[in-house]
Write an enzyme that holds these catalytic residues in place. Structure first.
Site, PDB file in Angstrom:
ATOM      1  CB  SER A   1       3.848  -1.659  20.458  1.00  0.00           C
ATOM      2  OG  SER A   1       3.877  -0.289  20.781  1.00  0.00           O
TER       3      SER A   1
ATOM      4  CG  ASP B   1      -2.996   0.517  23.899  1.00  0.00           C
ATOM      5  OD1 ASP B   1      -2.290   1.396  24.419  1.00  0.00           O
ATOM      6  OD2 ASP B   1      -2.533  -0.373  23.158  1.00  0.00           O
TER       7      ASP B   1
ATOM      8  CG  HIS C   1       0.486  -0.998  24.500  1.00  0.00           C
ATOM      9  ND1 HIS C   1      -0.013  -0.770  23.232  1.00  0.00           N
ATOM     10  CD2 HIS C   1       1.840  -0.958  24.360  1.00  0.00           C
ATOM     11  CE1 HIS C   1       0.986  -0.589  22.386  1.00  0.00           C
ATOM     12  NE2 HIS C   1       2.122  -0.714  23.041  1.00  0.00           N
TER      13      HIS C   1
END
Length: 291
Positions: free
Chosen positions: A151, A234, A267
């Site tokens: 991320s 995600d 995620h």
């Protein structure tokens, strides 16, 4: 002068050790923390080192506790290093107010705007100070290092590698923010850390670095592959992550990129744990001592 890190806690793990450390950072001007997995091979000889940069709200602990990487690092003889994601307790007003900015959200940039510029120097910390500290106090081969992240940390890993091709032999990422100039997380962080001149943002945007090339300081060798894994479930995919923008930039540059869209994955660290073996192997191939 680099001060020796202080060991806070250590545990045996797959024949090696996981340690959590703190030290005084000259770059950030306060105490910083990081974690290290030393594989069993490090008891006999120096080993290659692989840095992991974590995402928003994370600390130096998340990756070591949740990713399950130590098993594979032990198999390949790689040292793992995971720094914290920002300076902490700097005294900056409201630094803890938002989860996506300030504490836990250093975005791996060197801030130029007050009051952040005094301590928020995560780019220099990751690229220069932390590797020097690791080389001085741990049995590593400093000329054999690679970097990956998740991320916000995927963004950081890509930027660090693209701008410092002489430092890193490979780079990979899970669910990276590849175009921070074009997503709310990046726009918020960059405006506060770097000011409103968006031209100065470009050196911290992986997609812009690929497009700008050497003019922006992008010097990661074009023949070195990049691996990105992205989950199709995600919730941040379309608004914040935008992997298609990075893929388009790389295609235009004619360089090798492996972007794997993984069906049904989100995620979370469950996603990372599922594909961490692939990433460790990817970096082990690039860091092989025989090369």
């Amino acid at each position: 002068m680099l001060q020796s890190p202080t060991l806070v806690n250590e545990s045996a793990c797959f024949g090696g050790t996981v340690g959590f450390y703190k030290h005084w950072s000259e770059v950030c001007g306060l105490e910083m923390k990081f974690s290290v997995y030393q594989p069993p091979q490090a008891q006999e000889r120096p080993v290659p080192v692989l840095y992991f940069l974590s995402g928003l709200t994370c600390t130096e602990e998340n990756f070591m506790i949740k990713a399950g990487a130590q098993r594979y690092a032990a198999q390949h003889g790689l040292m793992l290093v995971a720094p914290d994601t920002s300076p902490r307790q700097t005294g900056v007003p409201d630094e803890d107010k938002d989860w996506d900015f300030g504490t836990g959200a250093g975005f791996y940039v060197d801030a130029t705007q007050e009051p952040w510029s005094q301590h928020y120097k995560m780019y220099s910390y990751v690229v220069e100070e932390l590797p020097a500290l690791i080389a001085a106090h741990f049995p590593v081969l400093p000329d054999r290092q690679s970097i990956f992240g998740h991320s916000m940390g995927g963004h950081g890993a890509l930027v660090c590698a693209l701008r410092n091709g002489d430092h890193y032999r490979s780079v990979s990422a899970f669910s990276p923010i590849v175009a921070p100039m074009r997503c709310p997380w990046g726009q918020k962080a960059f405006s506060y850390y770097l000011g409103n001149n968006q031209e100065k943002w470009r050196v911290y945007d992986a997609s812009e670095l690929i497009v700008g090339g050497t003019e922006l300081g992008c010097n990661f060798s074009g023949d070195r592959p990049i691996l990105i894994d992205q989950g199709t479930a995600d919730s941040f995919l379309d608004i914040q992550l935008k992997p298609d923008l990075f893929a388009a930039a790389y295609a235009k540059a004619g360089q090798p990129l492996t972007l794997r869209m993984q069906p049904e994955y989100d995620h979370s660290y469950y996603f990372i744990a599922t594909f961490i073996e692939d990433h460790i192997r990817f970096h082990a191939d690039a860091l092989a001592i025989s090369k």
